[in-house]
Design a protein around this motif. Structure first.
Motif: not given
Length: 205
Positions: A166-187
């Motif tokens: 639920g973070a604002p889109l203006t936060s996008l440029r404050r995140i660095d993601v390297e190749p093969l980085a991961m986001l893991t979610l559960t529902s």
């Protein structure tokens, strides 16, 4: 060989888990430049083989349509499915150009694009549009069950992260993601919860 993505069957009473993987490194990461449909860099297959062995099996395995994402997904599943919703952002007339070149030729446009998620001075997609189509895809996976692997691009992974927390889109440029980085979610069938975000995991429990 890639196929078109098929919706996994609902699994009543089972939690749904999703791992979103940023595709392996390409020439665009080294320059840096706005992505084109590049292959993976030499040497990435060795990294991928080690990562796939560490993480084990997923079902299903999906990937963005671009070549680098398909090659990344192939390390996990020979018949991974192409998923259009996971495609890279459309950078319009900036596609394939270096960031330095755009900064030199169109500095005001680049600054506006970086500051305003609703802008698209390159004539392609806005960050808002990319988040909307990625979030629609994500929210359609509730209550599907199992553990899906989705290989996509850094910007899509970051936008999915912002959507979930639920973070604002203006936060996008404050995140660095390297190749093969991961986001893991559960529902739990109603909402997504963050399980992990950042560097590749060393294994899964």
């Amino acid at each position: 060989m890639s196929t078109q993505a098929k919706e996994p069957k609902p699994a009543a009473g089972r939690a749904t888990r999703l791992t979103v993987l940023s595709r392996g490194a390409t020439a665009a990461n080294r320059l840096p430049r706005f992505s084109a449909d590049d292959p993976l860099l030499p040497g990435e297959q060795a990294r991928l083989s080690e990562l796939a062995h560490s993480l084990g099996r997923f079902h299903p395995v999906l990937h963005a349509p671009e070549r680098s994402a398909a090659e990344t997904a192939a390390a996990f599943c020979a018949d991974a499915a192409s998923c259009p919703a996971l495609r890279d952002a459309d950078y319009g007339q900036w596609t394939g150009r270096t960031v330095a070149d755009v900064a030199e030729r169109s500095p005001e446009d680049l600054q506006r694009w970086m500051a305003d998620p609703s802008s698209a001075p390159h004539g392609g997609e806005t960050a808002e549009a990319v988040r909307a189509r990625a979030a629609d895809w994500l929210d359609g996976l509730h209550a599907k069950g199992g553990h899906t692997l989705a290989v996509t691009h850094a910007i899509v992974l970051k936008l999915l992260f912002l959507h979930v927390v639920g973070a604002p889109l203006t936060s996008l440029r404050r995140i660095d993601v390297e190749p093969l980085a991961m986001l893991t979610l559960t529902s739990d069938g109603r909402r997504w919860a963050l399980r992990g975000f950042g560097a590749p995991l060393q294994g899964r429990r």
